[in-house]
Write a protein that holds these residues in place. Structure first.
Motif, PDB file in Angstrom:
ATOM      1  N   LEU A 143       0.210   5.167   6.906  1.00 16.42           N
ATOM      2  CA  LEU A 143       1.116   6.164   7.471  1.00 16.42           C
ATOM      3  C   LEU A 143       2.158   5.500   8.373  1.00 16.42           C
ATOM      4  CD1 LEU A 143       1.601   9.212   7.411  1.00 16.42           C
ATOM      5  CD2 LEU A 143       0.190   9.418   9.458  1.00 16.42           C
ATOM      6  N   GLU A 144       1.740   4.504   9.136  1.00 16.87           N
ATOM      7  CA  GLU A 144       2.683   3.774   9.984  1.00 16.87           C
ATOM      8  C   GLU A 144       3.689   2.989   9.135  1.00 16.87           C
ATOM      9  OE1 GLU A 144       0.339   1.416  12.610  1.00 16.87           O
ATOM     10  OE2 GLU A 144       0.047   3.045  14.066  1.00 16.87           O
ATOM     11  N   GLU A 145       3.214   2.402   8.038  1.00 14.16           N
ATOM     12  CA  GLU A 145       4.128   1.689   7.142  1.00 14.16           C
ATOM     13  C   GLU A 145       5.173   2.641   6.565  1.00 14.16           C
ATOM     14  OE1 GLU A 145       2.198  -0.531   4.074  1.00 14.16           O
ATOM     15  OE2 GLU A 145       0.759  -1.454   5.439  1.00 14.16           O
ATOM     16  N   LEU A 146       4.726   3.821   6.164  1.00 18.13           N
ATOM     17  CA  LEU A 146       5.654   4.815   5.621  1.00 18.13           C
ATOM     18  C   LEU A 146       6.675   5.240   6.669  1.00 18.13           C
ATOM     19  CD1 LEU A 146       3.095   7.002   3.662  1.00 18.13           C
ATOM     20  CD2 LEU A 146       5.042   5.841   2.643  1.00 18.13           C
ATOM     21  N   ASN A 147       6.206   5.405   7.893  1.00 16.75           N
ATOM     22  CA  ASN A 147       7.126   5.801   8.956  1.00 16.75           C
ATOM     23  C   ASN A 147       8.117   4.683   9.265  1.00 16.75           C
ATOM     24  OD1 ASN A 147       7.947   7.764  10.988  1.00 16.75           O
ATOM     25  ND2 ASN A 147       7.160   6.300  12.481  1.00 16.75           N
ATOM     26  N   ASP A 148       7.648   3.448   9.250  1.00 17.76           N
ATOM     27  CA  ASP A 148       8.553   2.320   9.472  1.00 17.76           C
ATOM     28  C   ASP A 148       9.613   2.243   8.373  1.00 17.76           C
ATOM     29  OD1 ASP A 148       7.164   1.616  11.734  1.00 17.76           O
ATOM     30  OD2 ASP A 148       5.934   0.087  10.741  1.00 17.76           O
ATOM     31  N   GLN A 149       9.207   2.565   7.144  1.00 21.14           N
ATOM     32  CA  GLN A 149      10.117   2.442   6.010  1.00 21.14           C
ATOM     33  C   GLN A 149      11.081   3.620   5.912  1.00 21.14           C
ATOM     34  OE1 GLN A 149      10.189  -0.290   3.812  1.00 21.14           O
ATOM     35  NE2 GLN A 149      12.125   0.678   3.286  1.00 21.14           N
ATOM     36  N   CYS A 204       4.848   0.192  -4.076  1.00 21.93           N
ATOM     37  CA  CYS A 204       5.806   1.279  -3.874  1.00 21.93           C
ATOM     38  C   CYS A 204       5.497   2.517  -4.699  1.00 21.93           C
ATOM     39  CB  CYS A 204       7.224   0.787  -4.155  1.00 21.93           C
ATOM     40  SG  CYS A 204       7.779  -0.425  -2.936  1.00 21.93           S
ATOM     41  N   VAL A 205       4.787   2.353  -5.800  1.00 21.36           N
ATOM     42  CA  VAL A 205       4.347   3.539  -6.535  1.00 21.36           C
ATOM     43  C   VAL A 205       3.401   4.356  -5.658  1.00 21.36           C
ATOM     44  CG1 VAL A 205       2.980   4.337  -8.497  1.00 21.36           C
ATOM     45  CG2 VAL A 205       4.712   2.573  -8.822  1.00 21.36           C
ATOM     46  N   GLU A 206       2.546   3.644  -4.910  1.00 18.39           N
ATOM     47  CA  GLU A 206       1.683   4.338  -3.953  1.00 18.39           C
ATOM     48  C   GLU A 206       2.518   4.984  -2.854  1.00 18.39           C
ATOM     49  OE1 GLU A 206      -2.631   2.166  -3.863  1.00 18.39           O
ATOM     50  OE2 GLU A 206      -1.051   1.313  -2.624  1.00 18.39           O
ATOM     51  N   TYR A 207       3.541   4.289  -2.377  1.00 19.21           N
ATOM     52  CA  TYR A 207       4.427   4.850  -1.357  1.00 19.21           C
ATOM     53  C   TYR A 207       5.004   6.186  -1.804  1.00 19.21           C
ATOM     54  CZ  TYR A 207       4.862   0.981   2.007  1.00 19.21           C
ATOM     55  OH  TYR A 207       4.644   0.060   2.990  1.00 19.21           O
ATOM     56  N   ARG A 208       5.444   6.219  -3.058  1.00 17.73           N
ATOM     57  CA  ARG A 208       6.053   7.452  -3.571  1.00 17.73           C
ATOM     58  C   ARG A 208       5.051   8.605  -3.492  1.00 17.73           C
ATOM     59  NH1 ARG A 208       8.481   6.940  -9.370  1.00 17.73           N
ATOM     60  NH2 ARG A 208      10.383   6.367  -8.264  1.00 17.73           N
ATOM     61  N   HIS A 209       3.815   8.331  -3.886  1.00 17.86           N
ATOM     62  CA  HIS A 209       2.775   9.365  -3.845  1.00 17.86           C
ATOM     63  C   HIS A 209       2.485   9.789  -2.407  1.00 17.86           C
ATOM     64  CE1 HIS A 209      -0.903  11.560  -4.562  1.00 17.86           C
ATOM     65  NE2 HIS A 209      -1.587  10.710  -3.820  1.00 17.86           N
ATOM     66  N   TYR A 210       2.342   8.823  -1.508  1.00 17.54           N
ATOM     67  CA  TYR A 210       2.033   9.140  -0.112  1.00 17.54           C
ATOM     68  C   TYR A 210       3.172   9.905   0.555  1.00 17.54           C
ATOM     69  CZ  TYR A 210      -1.722   5.694  -0.655  1.00 17.54           C
ATOM     70  OH  TYR A 210      -2.830   5.004  -1.079  1.00 17.54           O
ATOM     71  N   LYS A 211       4.395   9.503   0.252  1.00 17.76           N
ATOM     72  CA  LYS A 211       5.546  10.193   0.842  1.00 17.76           C
ATOM     73  C   LYS A 211       5.584  11.649   0.382  1.00 17.76           C
ATOM     74  CE  LYS A 211      10.506   9.696   1.656  1.00 17.76           C
ATOM     75  NZ  LYS A 211      10.906  11.060   1.268  1.00 17.76           N
ATOM     76  N   SER A 270      -6.662  10.929   4.861  1.00 16.83           N
ATOM     77  CA  SER A 270      -6.733  10.607   3.440  1.00 16.83           C
ATOM     78  C   SER A 270      -6.206   9.209   3.129  1.00 16.83           C
ATOM     79  CB  SER A 270      -5.946  11.646   2.632  1.00 16.83           C
ATOM     80  OG  SER A 270      -5.847  11.284   1.281  1.00 16.83           O
ATOM     81  N   ILE A 271      -5.070   8.837   3.731  1.00 16.23           N
ATOM     82  CA  ILE A 271      -4.436   7.568   3.353  1.00 16.23           C
ATOM     83  C   ILE A 271      -4.628   6.474   4.399  1.00 16.23           C
ATOM     84  CG2 ILE A 271      -2.710   8.845   2.047  1.00 16.23           C
ATOM     85  CD1 ILE A 271      -0.668   8.224   4.179  1.00 16.23           C
ATOM     86  N   GLY A 272      -5.046   6.841   5.611  1.00 19.43           N
ATOM     87  CA  GLY A 272      -5.259   5.852   6.661  1.00 19.43           C
ATOM     88  C   GLY A 272      -4.044   5.692   7.558  1.00 19.43           C
TER      89      GLY A 272
END
Length: 342
Positions: free
Chosen positions: A306-312, A178-185, A300-302
């Protein structure tokens, strides 16, 4: 006997045929999901006159749920096309009609406290599952986990993905992922924000141009720059024997991709994807810019992340673009020259 003036004789009057107009079809379509909006449905209209897109009830519901999940990140509710905040009173009317008002107030109070009552080194941490919240200092690492002290809740949650943390092993997973999620978001939020606006290259004041030409003079620093390519006047491409100027930079833009048009509405003469209307051109320009930014994030992130972020978070759905839009190369080309098709 003549009956010419006999009042008892019926006279023929010209017949007027009344055409009853058929009800006009509702042509409003959502600026996010592009579905047609029935006349009886609720919708929000962007207050930015250069955008003025509408958002349907389903997309509003998605935005509201995202706001309830993370109020500090998703307030105020914004237009998915240009990221302008919706009119607050209009948003509240929709929320009242959907019977969300109590939940809305429960989210708004912490927002008010966080803006008016907290010190600079403090932040609110809110339980994703109930109204419970705590004040934390930010001089150390940002808080990621919260154990709710509400007697009817008691859940331990990750404040990034807003999920329940089941046990210590699950917490370790959240710490790494989730630390990565925060950066990607953050990358996605910045891609959408910068695509919806244009920054002065001199002082970084951001905004949207009016209906005039692409020659910009910054209201803050008076610096001159080109809205289309975003370069300072002195950096714009011109002929070798010409002094750098925005007007010279417009010469031969139809055949030179390093040059820029003076008026966006003229591009339709070369590229039929563009409209002849200034407002439509501006919207198309920022759509291309945003999709280019989002494609860079995808590269950059794949796509999987990106799909995981959109799902979340629903972050791509909420901005009005699909994965196909982002991956379509044509959507990232501002001007299609003849050699682009060859």
């Amino acid at each position: 006997m003549s009956t010419e003036n006999d009042p008892t004789e019926p006279t023929m009057q010209p017949t007027t045929i009344l055409e009853i107009p058929s009800p006009k079809e509702n042509t409003l379509s959502c600026g996010i999901c592009e579905v047609n909006i029935p006349a009886a449905d609720a919708y929000l209209t962007c207050i930015n006159q250069k955008c003025h897109r509408v958002t349907c009830a389903n997309c509003i519901n998605t935005m509201v749920n995202m706001f309830f999940a993370q109020p500090t990140l998703n307030y105020p509710l914004k237009c998915g096309s240009c990221r302008t905040a919706f009119n607050k009173a209009s948003v509240e009317r929709v929320i009242i009609n959907e019977n969300y008002y109590e939940k809305y107030i429960a989210c708004m109070l912490p927002l008010y406290w966080s803006k008016k009552c907290l010190d600079n080194d403090e932040e609110l941490a809110k339980c994703p599952f109930c109204p419970y919240l705590e004040i934390h200092t930010t001089d150390a690492c940002p808080i990621q986990f919260l154990t709710c002290q509400h007697p009817n809740c008691g859940k331990r949650s990750c404040l990034i993905c807003l999920s329940v943390v089941q046990d210590d092993t699950d917490e370790l997973t959240h710490r790494s992922r989730c630390v990565e999620y925060r950066h990607y978001k953050t990358l996605i939020d910045e891609a959408i924000a910068t695509g919806s606006l244009r920054q002065c290259p001199h002082c970084e004041l951001a905004g949207i141009k009016d209906d005039n030409c692409t020659h910009m003079t910054c209201a803050r620093c008076s610096g001159k720059w080109c809205y289309f390519c975003g370069k300072k006047e002195e950096e714009c491409n011109v002929d070798d024997d010409e002094y750098p100027s925005l007007s010279s930079h417009n010469n031969d833009w139809e055949s030179n991709p390093d040059r820029c048009p003076m008026y966006l509405c003229k591009i339709c003469e070369l590229d039929d994807r563009w409209s002849a209307e200034d407002e439509d051109c501006l919207e198309f320009f920022h759509r291309c810019q945003t999709l280019r930014n989002l494609y860079e994030v995808l590269e950059s992130i794949g796509e999987d992340i990106l799909e995981e972020l959109n799902d979340q978070y629903g972050i791509i759905d909420a901005c009005g673009y699909s994965f196909d839009d982002i991956k379509d190369e044509e959507n990232r080309i501002l001007i299609k020259y003849e050699w682009n098709d060859s």
